[in-house]
Enzyme design. Structure first.
Site, PDB file in Angstrom:
ATOM      1  N   GLU A 177       1.985   1.870  -3.444  1.00  0.00           N
ATOM      2  CA  GLU A 177       0.867   2.423  -4.226  1.00  0.00           C
ATOM      3  C   GLU A 177       0.818   3.948  -4.106  1.00  0.00           C
ATOM      4  OE1 GLU A 177      -3.532   3.517  -3.486  1.00  0.00           O
ATOM      5  OE2 GLU A 177      -3.195   1.443  -2.865  1.00  0.00           O
ATOM      6  N   HIS A 178       0.976   4.466  -2.895  1.00  0.00           N
ATOM      7  CA  HIS A 178       1.035   5.914  -2.700  1.00  0.00           C
ATOM      8  C   HIS A 178       2.214   6.526  -3.447  1.00  0.00           C
ATOM      9  CE1 HIS A 178      -1.728   7.144   0.768  1.00  0.00           C
ATOM     10  NE2 HIS A 178      -2.039   5.879   0.538  1.00  0.00           N
ATOM     11  N   GLU A 195      -3.484   7.683   7.741  1.00  0.00           N
ATOM     12  CA  GLU A 195      -4.573   6.913   7.134  1.00  0.00           C
ATOM     13  C   GLU A 195      -4.936   5.719   8.017  1.00  0.00           C
ATOM     14  OE1 GLU A 195      -5.641   4.736   2.866  1.00  0.00           O
ATOM     15  OE2 GLU A 195      -3.783   5.875   3.088  1.00  0.00           O
ATOM     16  N   HIS A 238       0.827  -1.212   0.000  1.00  0.00           N
ATOM     17  CA  HIS A 238       0.000   0.000   0.000  1.00  0.00           C
ATOM     18  C   HIS A 238       0.858   1.258   0.000  1.00  0.00           C
ATOM     19  CE1 HIS A 238      -2.456   3.030   2.359  1.00  0.00           C
ATOM     20  NE2 HIS A 238      -3.125   2.893   1.240  1.00  0.00           N
TER      21      HIS A 238
END
Length: 479
Positions: A87-88, A164, A84
């Site tokens: 991905e950012h 997040e 993840h």
């Protein structure tokens, strides 16, 4: 950025109640369902990239998605959250296209973009006017191998994913319960890690971690491009060859090898108490075959039987769980069940319910167990079976009204062990499921020894101290 928390399969809703009613009265044939959609084309480039094209000429737009065969379950041990995190970082630019340029161009041409991470894959997508398709393909092809990262880029973005996690997990009791249940259900498999990562491991992620992971998994021979919309297959293939086709095959990419689960011999349970809980709940997950593991084990029809079982048990107001717990017994205010066949390894089958006034979680669980026991002992009726299959096939047909949904459906299937032909023939396989297969699936897989039961309750003590939240970061937030 988004990542997949739940286990509910992403199928489009029924478009209208009247249509649904007519379908339930006149069951659709599986062959009609297969013939109702566009002709899907499947190509393979010389560098290993797979291209799937789903024509839809009702509007001059296309949905372009690139899926990489890497997710949270492929992370280096001790580096949870890395998929993840990368991905950012994929939005941080290349030497050719500095940070922000890709997003600026997509916005200027009136498009939309986002990305997502799951256990088994990472995806990036844009929805743009057809004439701008090559533009976004060039951007994606560039960042497939050209990502440029420095500590000045990586460390602030690490603060973003930590925040997040605060928002999505630490501040959400239901999400925290699901996280704990996964950790208990998967004794050895990396599906037991949260997709976003454990906080203490996320805090140690570095630029080198991200670069190593990027070089290990990102390449044309580890990717599938899905294009749905106003374009013909040959035209899409030509654009793909002109963009992605120029990238060299990444020979360092190795087959994914994951630890597998040992035999499960004991039921597990856990309780999460939180002062923010407004409605208590009970939830149970069973470890069951996915489509991929059933196919690999030569167990035809297992996944489809579980899909039909999940629908009969817990989808909608006519489901067994809802009728028995909410309508008849009035011990629950909400109840349902779910099964997600889209996993490269073993999957989850589960149910959930929240009690009515004066009902304990133990009473509610007992009533839910009674529903499952009845299916195991007595099976399902022919009426339930046909209604479930007709509704499921109808959902598949109506999903074809949304090009983005179709792109996601094919993409997620291809990432988790299915083929284009498997997706096309899904309605026929659902239509072939028998009442005996549904009962057998319930008897075989809904065994408490294969399960984890979670209880969500309100804690009346003072709220626990939360991890220190990162300071506001001037970075684009994606949801």
């Amino acid at each position: 950025m988004t990542f997949k928390f739940n286990v509910l399969i992403d199928r489009a809703a029924i478009l209208a109640c009247a249509l649904a009613l007519s379908l339930s009265q006149s069951p659709l044939s599986a062959s009609a369902a297969e013939q109702a959609g566009a002709k899907v084309s499947d190509f393979r480039l010389e560098n290993g990239l797979q291209l799937v094209v789903i024509p839809d000429h009702r509007a001059p737009v296309v949905t372009h998605m690139i899926w990489y065969k890497v997710g949270a379950a492929d992370e280096t041990p001790g580096k949870s959250g890395l998929a993840h995190f990368l991905e950012h970082l994929m939005f941080k630019g290349t030497a050719k296209n500095p940070a922000g340029r890709f997003s600026t161009v997509v916005a200027r041409i009136g498009g939309q973009e986002n990305a997502f991470t799951s256990n088994d894959y990472t995806g990036y997508f844009q929805r743009v006017p057809t004439e701008q398709l090559k533009t976004v393909m060039e951007f994606e092809a560039d960042r497939m191998t050209g990502l440029v990262l420095t500590d000045a880029i990586v460390l602030p973005e690490r603060d973003v994913i930590l925040e997040e996690r605060n928002q999505r997990m630490e501040n959400n009791p239901r999400a925290r319960l699901g996280e704990q249940m996964d950790a208990a259900l998967f004794l050895n498999h990396p599906y037991g890690k949260p997709i976003i990562g454990w906080r203490h491991e996320m805090e140690g992620l570095t630029r080198d971690d991200a670069i190593d992971f990027y070089r290990r998994f990102y390449g044309p021979n580890d990717a599938v491009v899905v294009i749905a919309g106003d374009i013909e297959p040959e035209a899409a293939l030509k654009l793909t060859q002109e963009t992605y086709g120029k990238i060299k095959r990444q020979d360092a990419i190795a087959p994914r090898k994951r630890p597998q689960e040992p035999p499960q011999v004991s039921p597990r349970s856990l309780t999460l108490a939180d002062p923010r809980v407004e409605q208590p709940a009970v939830q149970r997950n069973y470890l069951v075959p996915s489509f991929a593991t059933g196919k690999a084990a030569n167990l035809p029809g297992q996944s489809e039987s579980l899909e039909v079982l999940g629908h009969i048990l817990g989808t909608g107001s006519n489901s067994r769980m809802y009728r028995h717990l909410v309508v008849d017994k009035r011990v629950a205010v909400v109840a349902g069940a779910y099964y997600d066949s889209s996993a490269l390894d073993m999957a989850r089958f589960g149910f959930y319910a929240s009690p009515g006034t004066g009902v304990t979680l133990a009473q509610l669980e007992a009533e839910a167990d009674a529903v499952i026991a009845q299916v195991i002992d007595k099976g399902v009726t022919s009426e339930e079976l046909e209604r479930a299959k007709s509704r499921m096939i109808a959902d598949a047909i109506y999903a074809q009204d949304n090009q983005a949904t179709m792109a996601r459906w094919y993409g997620s299937a291809l990432m988790t062990g299915a083929t284009v032909d498997d997706v096309k023939k899904w309605p026929s396989r659902i239509r072939a499921v028998t009442a005996q297969q549904v009962q057998d699936a319930a008897r075989e897989w809904l065994d408490k020894k294969r399960s984890v039961t979670g209880y969500l309750i309100k804690d009346t003590s003072p709220a626990p101290a939360q991890p220190a939240s990162a300071q506001p970061v001037n970075a684009e937030k994606r949801t």
